[in-house]
Design a protein around this motif. Structure first.
Motif, mmCIF file in Angstrom:
data_model
loop_
_atom_site.group_PDB
_atom_site.id
_atom_site.type_symbol
_atom_site.label_atom_id
_atom_site.label_comp_id
_atom_site.label_asym_id
_atom_site.label_seq_id
_atom_site.Cartn_x
_atom_site.Cartn_y
_atom_site.Cartn_z
ATOM 1 N N LYS A 3 0.359 3.568 -2.717
ATOM 2 C CA LYS A 3 -0.387 5.205 -3.438
ATOM 3 C C LYS A 3 0.818 6.037 -2.462
ATOM 4 N N LYS A 22 -19.045 1.230 -5.030
ATOM 5 C CA LYS A 22 -18.902 1.867 -6.172
ATOM 6 C C LYS A 22 -18.851 1.383 -6.988
ATOM 7 N N ASN A 37 -18.121 -1.199 -8.930
ATOM 8 C CA ASN A 37 -18.719 -2.802 -8.926
ATOM 9 C C ASN A 37 -19.514 -2.952 -7.508
ATOM 10 N N ARG A 96 -11.802 10.849 6.281
ATOM 11 C CA ARG A 96 -11.553 9.487 6.048
ATOM 12 C C ARG A 96 -12.683 8.555 6.383
ATOM 13 N N ALA A 133 -17.714 -7.162 -6.444
ATOM 14 C CA ALA A 133 -16.893 -7.141 -5.891
ATOM 15 C C ALA A 133 -16.045 -7.240 -5.474
ATOM 16 N N TYR A 181 -20.191 4.192 1.196
ATOM 17 C CA TYR A 181 -20.126 3.395 -0.007
ATOM 18 C C TYR A 181 -21.863 3.661 0.065
ATOM 19 N N LYS A 229 0.603 -0.981 0.043
ATOM 20 C CA LYS A 229 -0.063 -0.246 0.142
ATOM 21 C C LYS A 229 0.947 1.001 -0.308
ATOM 22 N N HIS A 261 -17.350 3.062 5.881
ATOM 23 C CA HIS A 261 -16.157 2.927 6.938
ATOM 24 C C HIS A 261 -16.053 4.350 7.365
HETATM 25 N N1 GTP Z 1 -14.272 -6.530 -1.056
HETATM 26 C C1 GTP Z 1 -13.872 -5.230 -1.785
HETATM 27 N N2 GTP Z 1 -13.684 -4.897 -0.547
HETATM 28 C C2 GTP Z 1 -13.359 -3.557 -0.970
HETATM 29 C C3 GTP Z 1 -13.082 -2.008 -1.938
HETATM 30 N N3 GTP Z 1 -13.172 -1.285 -2.043
HETATM 31 C C4 GTP Z 1 -12.912 -1.422 -0.944
HETATM 32 N N4 GTP Z 1 -12.815 -2.179 -0.038
HETATM 33 C C5 GTP Z 1 -12.447 -2.239 1.462
HETATM 34 O O1 GTP Z 1 -12.018 -1.166 1.781
HETATM 35 C C6 GTP Z 1 -10.925 -0.570 2.645
HETATM 36 C C7 GTP Z 1 -10.797 0.866 2.446
HETATM 37 O O2 GTP Z 1 -11.378 1.079 1.198
HETATM 38 P P1 GTP Z 1 -11.573 2.558 1.203
HETATM 39 O O3 GTP Z 1 -12.123 3.308 2.194
HETATM 40 O O4 GTP Z 1 -12.472 2.846 -0.189
HETATM 41 O O5 GTP Z 1 -10.088 3.182 1.058
HETATM 42 P P2 GTP Z 1 -8.639 3.293 -0.097
HETATM 43 O O6 GTP Z 1 -9.760 4.777 -1.096
HETATM 44 O O7 GTP Z 1 -9.063 2.213 -0.913
HETATM 45 O O8 GTP Z 1 -7.970 3.956 0.120
HETATM 46 P P3 GTP Z 1 -7.391 4.043 1.720
HETATM 47 O O9 GTP Z 1 -8.293 4.888 2.876
HETATM 48 O O10 GTP Z 1 -6.138 4.440 1.745
HETATM 49 O O11 GTP Z 1 -7.389 2.505 2.541
HETATM 50 C C8 GTP Z 1 -10.081 -1.720 1.345
HETATM 51 O O12 GTP Z 1 -8.690 -1.878 2.472
HETATM 52 C C9 GTP Z 1 -10.603 -3.118 1.645
HETATM 53 O O13 GTP Z 1 -10.603 -3.888 2.530
HETATM 54 C C10 GTP Z 1 -13.836 -3.426 -2.968
HETATM 55 O O14 GTP Z 1 -13.763 -2.815 -4.529
HETATM 56 N N5 GTP Z 1 -14.379 -4.442 -3.102
#
Ligand code: GTP
Ligand code: ATP
Length: 737
Positions: free
Chosen positions: A466, A515, A517, A506, A552, A510, A462, A523
């Motif tokens: 990123k 998203k 997908n 933060r 997803a 969702y 990560k 979160h």
């Molecule tokens: N199965 C699945 N899990 C997801 C998906 N998108 C996000 N997650 C879960 O949600 C967590 C956090 O996602 P986000 O809040 O979108 O965060 P991010 O933009 O990926 O980046 P960070 O905030 O830095 O983690 C990921 O680490 C996954 O565990 C998805 O499309 N499918």
């Protein structure tokens, strides 16, 4: 809609050390004492499970069992061995994943209403010494006081983890997938399956204690302490046969080869594999490396075990070919290889291959550096994605961490010293308890509450992907809450944010804004106790299923934006289903004996219901593409062909641009013909099968034919026998996989 016509019966754990093998009485007496200590008395273990009924997808009922925390497989993961005065940790893989079963408040929660999916997301090793998790008993690290504190925490994992498996298939698959399973048969489905009666045996007739060297006895007892399946007569018989077959063989590390077989089998047992798979795990190298023949295994263990070993052997050959040809370094080739592996073998053979690789990776230090790197690279390219697709996240993370260590030692050392200090498992455990109490207080019932800290490799990737520093990663510690409905998601979010201060900017909704997908979840990142950032994910069961199995799905999320064909999706779904069903059946039918190879014979590919938004047109066998390995002029590639393709089609494709392989030029001379699975092709119209290996001999080889054949032979012979000084009396079998 068809209802699974499978009945899963619960049985009390009476099979624990139930063998009557008198000569091993001493070993079993020791085992029994220790098992009693860790799993409760015989009387406790014999306490019958209370079966409960759940409604089938069409309202019908199927029988399942409640997952009693007193003995079921998940609990075995928590088994500890006591050696001398000191507790030693049986598996460092227990250290980082937390599962907490919900309390029964609200009165409406049954045990089966626990964590719905991620069935194989068992405990994960994140430490730099994660290799010890799969190493032999002698290398298990001594427990520290901090570890001891975790025992309580692990106790709560045990409760939640058992529950995770209960009713998994019904919840995880049946919600959007229709299951059709013929009744369970007693015979294996492969030709020549032996009758169950033929397989019955009396251990006393077969073995005498003096047959076993002290180290072998110790290995058996250790395995029995880690999982009770090693007290099953069928498995014990496999152990004895493995011991006999590998006697005198040593690993590159100097350890007896048998240790590798046992560690492979233990890993399988720990994820809930049944005795067929565990026995095959013990015997997985016998056909390739010892005098033992297929017929012998078939006679003694049945087609279930014999065919699995053949499957593992074929996977080993293909993976060696791929490794030597660097095939998986290209994304397309790698993707075809993963698909082929899943499609050509019983998914359980892939499971055994993964367990084998896990132990080999954990003991990689014994090999020269260049080999370490080659195996680590191949593991990353082939086996990590397979573990991911099969949903065995604990293995995936252990493999990743080990590869990381061998491929980027400096970075690994630097990061692990930074990160391991900051992992705060106690914080996760207390956050779970705190949230549970608060939810109870507000009468919000929930399905599961789990926690995990991110693995070392996941943090590293990560940071890389990123361009973040470690401080900027907010999900190193995380909780996941699965509730019943959308409204409860928001209520739970408010509770979380009232317990801990929110980290501004933060939180993501969702649910209101899924998203692309289809991923849905709430979160939030809060500042947990000790000022540690804590990511909390909140979703409903349906959303969670989507995140694990739908568009997803986590494996796809992790594989990035790859476009997968319907065939690939089906393969993955099928393989996950087989593996999950197998594990669930095992947990629910503890008395099942290995030679009843029910899974293979009852497994029919699940199809989506018509109105399922994630359905795709199921492909029948005749419609499925075929993946084969083509070796041409030292180069190996994985090729995809339409169904019903023949060797001729392959020759035509290979001969594009030249008329080398036209039908009119099919060589008459046998030694000039292409070879199909090592045999010269007889009929160019013979059909290609999934996983076939076709060697094309160059029409005018640069090297002599003999030389060329020898080279191919070397590729097949994956026995990397290594000689070591001072060990001339025994065969030394090096690390191979
Ligand atoms: N199965 C699945 N899990 C997801 C998906 N998108 C996000 N997650 C879960 O949600 C967590 C956090 O996602 P986000 O809040 O979108 O965060 P991010 O933009 O990926 O980046 P960070 O905030 O830095 O983690 C990921 O680490 C996954 O565990 C998805 O499309 N499918
Ligand atoms: N907050 C959480 N609570 C519990 N489990 C989680 C949480 N976040 C992720 N997981 C699960 O933990 C496992 C490992 O997750 P990991 O953090 O390595 O990947 P990820 O969630 O996909 O994150 P990222 O893409 O941000 O690296 C996955 O099975 C994931 O579903």
């Amino acid at each position: 809609m068809a209802v699974p016509s499978v009945a899963l019966y619960a049985s009390p754990p009476s099979s624990v050390c139930s063998t009557s093998h008198q000569i091993n009485a001493h070993v079993f007496a020791v085992c029994r004492r220790l098992v009693d200590r860790f799993f409760g008395s015989e009387a406790d273990r014999r306490r019958p499970l209370v079966p409960f009924r759940f409604a089938g997808a069409d309202g019908g009922e199927a029988l399942s069992s409640s997952s009693s925390s007193s003995f079921a497989g998940g609990g075995d993961e928590l088994a500890r061995q006591e050696r001398g005065e000191e507790f030693r940790e049986l598996s460092s893989s227990l250290s980082s994943s937390f599962r907490y079963s919900p309390s029964k408040f609200g009165g409406s929660w049954k045990r089966d209403h626990q964590s719905p999916v991620s069935v194989l997301h068992g405990p994960v090793s994140c430490s730099s010494n994660s290799s010890s998790g799969n190493a032999g008993a002698k290398s298990f690290p001594a427990r520290t006081s901090r570890d001891r504190n975790d025992v309580n925490v692990l106790g709560s994992i045990q409760r939640g983890y058992n529950g995770m498996f209960s009713g998994f298939v019904r919840r995880a698959v049946a919600s959007c997938v229709e299951l059709e399973m013929p009744p369970v048969e007693v015979r294996g489905d492969s030709g020549g399956a032996a009758d169950v009666e033929e397989l019955t045996f009396n251990l006393e007739d077969c073995f005498v204690e003096s047959d076993l060297e002290p180290y072998a006895k110790e290995l058996l007892v250790n395995a029995q302490l880690r999982h009770k399946i090693f007290c099953d007569e069928f498995v014990i018989k496999a152990f004895y046969e493995a011991e006999k077959a590998h006697r005198g063989q040593m690993r590159a590390s100097g350890d007896p080869y048998l240790q590798h077989c046992v560690e492979t089998a233990v890993s399988l047992a720990l994820i809930g594999a049944n005795s067929t798979v565990v026995a095959a795990g013990l015997l997985h190298d016998t056909l390739d490396d010892t005098f033992m023949s297929y017929d012998y295994v078939l006679r003694n263990f049945g087609a279930g075990v014999a065919d699995l070993i053949v499957g593992v052997s074929k996977l080993s050959q293909l993976s060696q070919l791929a490794r030597e040809n660097n095939t998986a370094s290209k994304t397309v080739e790698a993707d075809r290889l993963h698909t082929m592996f899943l499609a050509m073998a019983d998914a359980r053979a892939v499971l055994i291959k993964l367990a084998d690789r896990l132990h080999n990776m954990a003991t990689l230090d014994a090999l020269p550096l260049v080999k370490q790197q080659r195996f680590a690279k191949e593991t990353m390219e082939i086996f990590v994605p397979l573990a991911n697709r099969l949903g065995i996240y604990s293995w995936k993370e252990q493999l990743e961490n080990l590869c990381f260590k061998h491929l980027y030692l400096d970075m690994h050392t630097q990061l692990s010293s930074q990160i391991l200090e900051s992992f705060d498992e106690a914080m996760i455990a207390s956050a779970i308890e705190k949230l549970e109490l608060a939810l109870k207080d507000k009468a919000i019932s929930y399905h599961s509450l789990s926690g995990r800290h991110k693995s070392l490799y996941s943090i590293y990737s990560k940071m890389l992907k990123k361009k973040l520093t470690m401080d900027e990663i907010h999900d190193i510690h995380g909780l996941r809450l699965i509730v019943e409905n959308e409204e409860d998601c928001y209520k739970a979010l408010r509770i979380v944010q009232s317990l801990w201060p929110e980290v501004p900017g933060r939180s993501k909704d969702y649910i209101a804004h899924p998203k692309l997908n289809g991923y849905q979840s709430l979160h939030t990142v809060v500042t947990g106790d000790g000022m540690v950032p804590l990511e909390v994910q909140i979703r409903t069961k349906a959303m969670h299923l989507q995140a694990e199995f739908g568009f997803a799905a986590h494996w796809r999320y992790k594989e990035g934006e790859c476009k997968h064909s319907a065939f690939v999706l089906q393969m993955v779904e099928w393989a996950r289903w087989v593996v999950s069903w197998q594990c669930e059946a095992m947990r629910n039918d503890q008395s099942s004996i290995g030679h009843v190879d029910s899974v293979k014979s009852t497994c029919t590919f699940p199809t989506h219901m018509e109105d399922c938004p994630f359905s795709y047109k199921p492909l029948s066998d005749q419609d499925r593409p075929v993946f084969i390995i083509m070796i041409e002029n030292d180069k190996m590639s994985v090729q995809e062909f339409p169904p019903d393709s023949t060797v001729m089609d392959l020759l035509e494709r290979a001969g594009m641009g030249s008329s080398k392989w036209t039908p009119y030029r099919f060589p008459l001379k046998e030694e000039l013909r292409p070879r199909l699975n090592r045999e010269p092709v007889g009929e160019p119209t013979c059909k290609l099968k999934m996983g076939d290996v076709v060697e094309l001999t160059p029409a005018l080889p640069n090297k002599s034919l003999t030389e060329y054949r020898e080279e191919i032979q070397r590729m097949y012979d994956h026995d990397l026998t290594m000689s070591r000084p001072g060990r001339s009396t025994s065969t030394l079998v090096g690390w191979r996989s």
